[in-house]
Write a protein that holds these residues in place. Structure first.
Motif, PDB file in Angstrom:
ATOM      1  N   THR A   1      16.991  21.578 -13.089  1.00  0.00           N
ATOM      2  CA  THR A   1      17.080  22.715 -13.999  1.00  0.00           C
ATOM      3  C   THR A   1      15.822  23.562 -13.892  1.00  0.00           C
ATOM      4  O   THR A   1      14.777  23.108 -13.415  1.00  0.00           O
ATOM      5  CB  THR A   1      17.236  22.240 -15.456  1.00  0.00           C
ATOM      6  OG1 THR A   1      16.040  21.582 -15.851  1.00  0.00           O
ATOM      7  CG2 THR A   1      18.438  21.337 -15.633  1.00  0.00           C
ATOM      8  N   GLU A   2      15.924  24.784 -14.357  1.00  0.00           N
ATOM      9  CA  GLU A   2      14.767  25.690 -14.329  1.00  0.00           C
ATOM     10  C   GLU A   2      13.627  25.129 -15.179  1.00  0.00           C
ATOM     11  O   GLU A   2      12.469  25.199 -14.800  1.00  0.00           O
ATOM     12  CB  GLU A   2      15.182  27.082 -14.821  1.00  0.00           C
ATOM     13  CG  GLU A   2      14.123  28.134 -14.618  1.00  0.00           C
ATOM     14  CD  GLU A   2      13.773  28.389 -13.161  1.00  0.00           C
ATOM     15  OE1 GLU A   2      12.617  28.745 -12.905  1.00  0.00           O
ATOM     16  OE2 GLU A   2      14.637  28.219 -12.281  1.00  0.00           O
ATOM     17  N   ILE A   3      13.952  24.546 -16.296  1.00  0.00           N
ATOM     18  CA  ILE A   3      12.919  23.951 -17.162  1.00  0.00           C
ATOM     19  C   ILE A   3      12.262  22.771 -16.455  1.00  0.00           C
ATOM     20  O   ILE A   3      11.040  22.622 -16.489  1.00  0.00           O
ATOM     21  CB  ILE A   3      13.518  23.514 -18.518  1.00  0.00           C
ATOM     22  CG1 ILE A   3      13.949  24.742 -19.309  1.00  0.00           C
ATOM     23  CG2 ILE A   3      12.514  22.684 -19.313  1.00  0.00           C
ATOM     24  CD1 ILE A   3      14.683  24.447 -20.583  1.00  0.00           C
ATOM     25  N   GLY A   4      13.056  21.963 -15.782  1.00  0.00           N
ATOM     26  CA  GLY A   4      12.505  20.831 -15.038  1.00  0.00           C
ATOM     27  C   GLY A   4      11.565  21.290 -13.943  1.00  0.00           C
ATOM     28  O   GLY A   4      10.508  20.699 -13.730  1.00  0.00           O
ATOM     29  N   LYS A   5      11.931  22.354 -13.249  1.00  0.00           N
ATOM     30  CA  LYS A   5      11.087  22.905 -12.189  1.00  0.00           C
ATOM     31  C   LYS A   5       9.768  23.431 -12.769  1.00  0.00           C
ATOM     32  O   LYS A   5       8.706  23.213 -12.204  1.00  0.00           O
ATOM     33  CB  LYS A   5      11.822  24.026 -11.451  1.00  0.00           C
ATOM     34  CG  LYS A   5      11.065  24.584 -10.273  1.00  0.00           C
ATOM     35  CD  LYS A   5      11.876  25.670  -9.588  1.00  0.00           C
ATOM     36  CE  LYS A   5      11.178  26.273  -8.400  1.00  0.00           C
ATOM     37  NZ  LYS A   5       9.824  26.702  -8.599  1.00  0.00           N
ATOM     38  N   MET A   6       9.850  24.105 -13.908  1.00  0.00           N
ATOM     39  CA  MET A   6       8.641  24.634 -14.551  1.00  0.00           C
ATOM     40  C   MET A   6       7.694  23.501 -14.942  1.00  0.00           C
ATOM     41  O   MET A   6       6.487  23.598 -14.740  1.00  0.00           O
ATOM     42  CB  MET A   6       9.008  25.472 -15.779  1.00  0.00           C
ATOM     43  CG  MET A   6       9.623  26.813 -15.439  1.00  0.00           C
ATOM     44  SD  MET A   6      10.259  27.725 -16.866  1.00  0.00           S
ATOM     45  CE  MET A   6       8.938  27.620 -18.037  1.00  0.00           C
ATOM     46  N   ILE A   7       8.246  22.431 -15.494  1.00  0.00           N
ATOM     47  CA  ILE A   7       7.423  21.289 -15.905  1.00  0.00           C
ATOM     48  C   ILE A   7       6.768  20.643 -14.686  1.00  0.00           C
ATOM     49  O   ILE A   7       5.581  20.317 -14.702  1.00  0.00           O
ATOM     50  CB  ILE A   7       8.268  20.268 -16.701  1.00  0.00           C
ATOM     51  CG1 ILE A   7       8.654  20.873 -18.045  1.00  0.00           C
ATOM     52  CG2 ILE A   7       7.507  18.959 -16.886  1.00  0.00           C
ATOM     53  CD1 ILE A   7       9.680  20.074 -18.810  1.00  0.00           C
ATOM     54  N   ARG A   8       7.537  20.495 -13.596  1.00  0.00           N
ATOM     55  CA  ARG A   8       6.997  19.912 -12.370  1.00  0.00           C
ATOM     56  C   ARG A   8       5.872  20.779 -11.813  1.00  0.00           C
ATOM     57  O   ARG A   8       4.819  20.275 -11.436  1.00  0.00           O
ATOM     58  CB  ARG A   8       8.106  19.747 -11.331  1.00  0.00           C
ATOM     59  CG  ARG A   8       7.610  19.042 -10.064  1.00  0.00           C
ATOM     60  CD  ARG A   8       8.594  19.124  -8.942  1.00  0.00           C
ATOM     61  NE  ARG A   8       8.656  20.527  -8.523  1.00  0.00           N
ATOM     62  CZ  ARG A   8       9.659  21.051  -7.861  1.00  0.00           C
ATOM     63  NH1 ARG A   8      10.699  20.336  -7.551  1.00  0.00           N
ATOM     64  NH2 ARG A   8       9.641  22.314  -7.502  1.00  0.00           N
ATOM     65  N   ASP A   9       6.086  22.095 -11.772  1.00  0.00           N
ATOM     66  CA  ASP A   9       5.072  23.008 -11.250  1.00  0.00           C
ATOM     67  C   ASP A   9       3.811  22.996 -12.112  1.00  0.00           C
ATOM     68  O   ASP A   9       2.704  23.035 -11.598  1.00  0.00           O
ATOM     69  CB  ASP A   9       5.628  24.424 -11.141  1.00  0.00           C
ATOM     70  CG  ASP A   9       6.659  24.566 -10.035  1.00  0.00           C
ATOM     71  OD1 ASP A   9       6.837  23.610  -9.232  1.00  0.00           O
ATOM     72  OD2 ASP A   9       7.298  25.636  -9.966  1.00  0.00           O
TER      73      ASP A   9
ATOM     74  N   GLU B   1      -1.863  21.344 -12.867  1.00  0.00           N
ATOM     75  CA  GLU B   1      -2.873  20.593 -13.635  1.00  0.00           C
ATOM     76  C   GLU B   1      -3.610  19.591 -12.750  1.00  0.00           C
ATOM     77  O   GLU B   1      -4.827  19.445 -12.855  1.00  0.00           O
ATOM     78  CB  GLU B   1      -2.235  19.887 -14.831  1.00  0.00           C
ATOM     79  CG  GLU B   1      -1.790  20.830 -15.928  1.00  0.00           C
ATOM     80  CD  GLU B   1      -2.922  21.653 -16.525  1.00  0.00           C
ATOM     81  OE1 GLU B   1      -4.042  21.132 -16.700  1.00  0.00           O
ATOM     82  OE2 GLU B   1      -2.681  22.836 -16.805  1.00  0.00           O
ATOM     83  N   ILE B   2      -2.899  18.919 -11.876  1.00  0.00           N
ATOM     84  CA  ILE B   2      -3.536  17.960 -10.964  1.00  0.00           C
ATOM     85  C   ILE B   2      -4.471  18.690 -10.012  1.00  0.00           C
ATOM     86  O   ILE B   2      -5.612  18.252  -9.788  1.00  0.00           O
ATOM     87  CB  ILE B   2      -2.476  17.146 -10.192  1.00  0.00           C
ATOM     88  CG1 ILE B   2      -1.757  16.196 -11.140  1.00  0.00           C
ATOM     89  CG2 ILE B   2      -3.121  16.377  -9.034  1.00  0.00           C
ATOM     90  CD1 ILE B   2      -0.539  15.535 -10.552  1.00  0.00           C
ATOM     91  N   LEU B   3      -4.017  19.823  -9.463  1.00  0.00           N
ATOM     92  CA  LEU B   3      -4.863  20.591  -8.557  1.00  0.00           C
ATOM     93  C   LEU B   3      -6.116  21.087  -9.272  1.00  0.00           C
ATOM     94  O   LEU B   3      -7.222  21.009  -8.719  1.00  0.00           O
ATOM     95  CB  LEU B   3      -4.085  21.776  -7.964  1.00  0.00           C
ATOM     96  CG  LEU B   3      -4.884  22.653  -7.007  1.00  0.00           C
ATOM     97  CD1 LEU B   3      -5.393  21.859  -5.806  1.00  0.00           C
ATOM     98  CD2 LEU B   3      -4.048  23.839  -6.564  1.00  0.00           C
ATOM     99  N   ILE B   4      -5.975  21.550 -10.484  1.00  0.00           N
ATOM    100  CA  ILE B   4      -7.130  22.023 -11.264  1.00  0.00           C
ATOM    101  C   ILE B   4      -8.119  20.882 -11.474  1.00  0.00           C
ATOM    102  O   ILE B   4      -9.331  21.068 -11.328  1.00  0.00           O
ATOM    103  CB  ILE B   4      -6.660  22.640 -12.598  1.00  0.00           C
ATOM    104  CG1 ILE B   4      -5.972  23.983 -12.318  1.00  0.00           C
ATOM    105  CG2 ILE B   4      -7.816  22.802 -13.572  1.00  0.00           C
ATOM    106  CD1 ILE B   4      -5.199  24.552 -13.485  1.00  0.00           C
TER     107      ILE B   4
ATOM    108  N   LYS C   1      -2.317  28.310 -12.381  1.00  0.00           N
ATOM    109  CA  LYS C   1      -1.163  27.982 -13.225  1.00  0.00           C
ATOM    110  C   LYS C   1       0.009  28.933 -12.992  1.00  0.00           C
ATOM    111  O   LYS C   1       1.149  28.576 -13.252  1.00  0.00           O
ATOM    112  CB  LYS C   1      -1.564  28.015 -14.702  1.00  0.00           C
ATOM    113  CG  LYS C   1      -2.448  26.858 -15.099  1.00  0.00           C
ATOM    114  CD  LYS C   1      -2.881  26.965 -16.543  1.00  0.00           C
ATOM    115  CE  LYS C   1      -3.826  25.842 -16.903  1.00  0.00           C
ATOM    116  NZ  LYS C   1      -4.329  25.957 -18.279  1.00  0.00           N
ATOM    117  N   ASN C   2      -0.273  30.131 -12.491  1.00  0.00           N
ATOM    118  CA  ASN C   2       0.782  31.119 -12.257  1.00  0.00           C
ATOM    119  C   ASN C   2       1.272  31.157 -10.812  1.00  0.00           C
ATOM    120  O   ASN C   2       2.144  31.964 -10.485  1.00  0.00           O
ATOM    121  CB  ASN C   2       0.296  32.509 -12.683  1.00  0.00           C
ATOM    122  CG  ASN C   2       0.138  32.604 -14.178  1.00  0.00           C
ATOM    123  OD1 ASN C   2       1.006  32.195 -14.935  1.00  0.00           O
ATOM    124  ND2 ASN C   2      -0.982  33.125 -14.624  1.00  0.00           N
ATOM    125  N   LEU C   3       0.715  30.309  -9.966  1.00  0.00           N
ATOM    126  CA  LEU C   3       1.129  30.285  -8.567  1.00  0.00           C
ATOM    127  C   LEU C   3       2.450  29.534  -8.393  1.00  0.00           C
ATOM    128  O   LEU C   3       2.734  28.594  -9.134  1.00  0.00           O
ATOM    129  CB  LEU C   3       0.069  29.584  -7.707  1.00  0.00           C
ATOM    130  CG  LEU C   3      -1.223  30.330  -7.444  1.00  0.00           C
ATOM    131  CD1 LEU C   3      -2.191  29.428  -6.680  1.00  0.00           C
ATOM    132  CD2 LEU C   3      -0.974  31.604  -6.661  1.00  0.00           C
TER     133      LEU C   3
END
Length: 64
Positions: free
Chosen positions: A2-10, A15-18, A37-39
């Motif tokens: 789902t779109e929400i699932g994709k947003m949470i994954r991204d 957060e891990i990269l930061i 966060k916007n990439l």
């Protein structure tokens, strides 16, 4: 997925990269955190792959 699932994954990837970038450079400017966060997921993965090639925090500019 789902779109929400994709947003949470991204968001999790961002957060891990930061966290990794904060550890590498001791501090990551807030401006860069917001940009990361916007990439899209593909760019986040590219930065994560290239992290060992980054010599200074300003090297991130080429990904934005």
């Amino acid at each position: 997925m789902t779109e929400i699932g994709k947003m949470i994954r991204d968001e999790g990837k961002a957060e891990i990269l930061i966290k990794q970038l904060n550890k590498k450079f001791n501090i990551l400017p807030q401006e860069y955190e917001e940009k990361i966060k916007n990439l899209p997921s593909e760019k986040i993965e590219l930065i994560a792959t290239d992290i060992f090639d980054l010599e200074k925090v300003e090297d991130l500019e080429k990904y934005f």
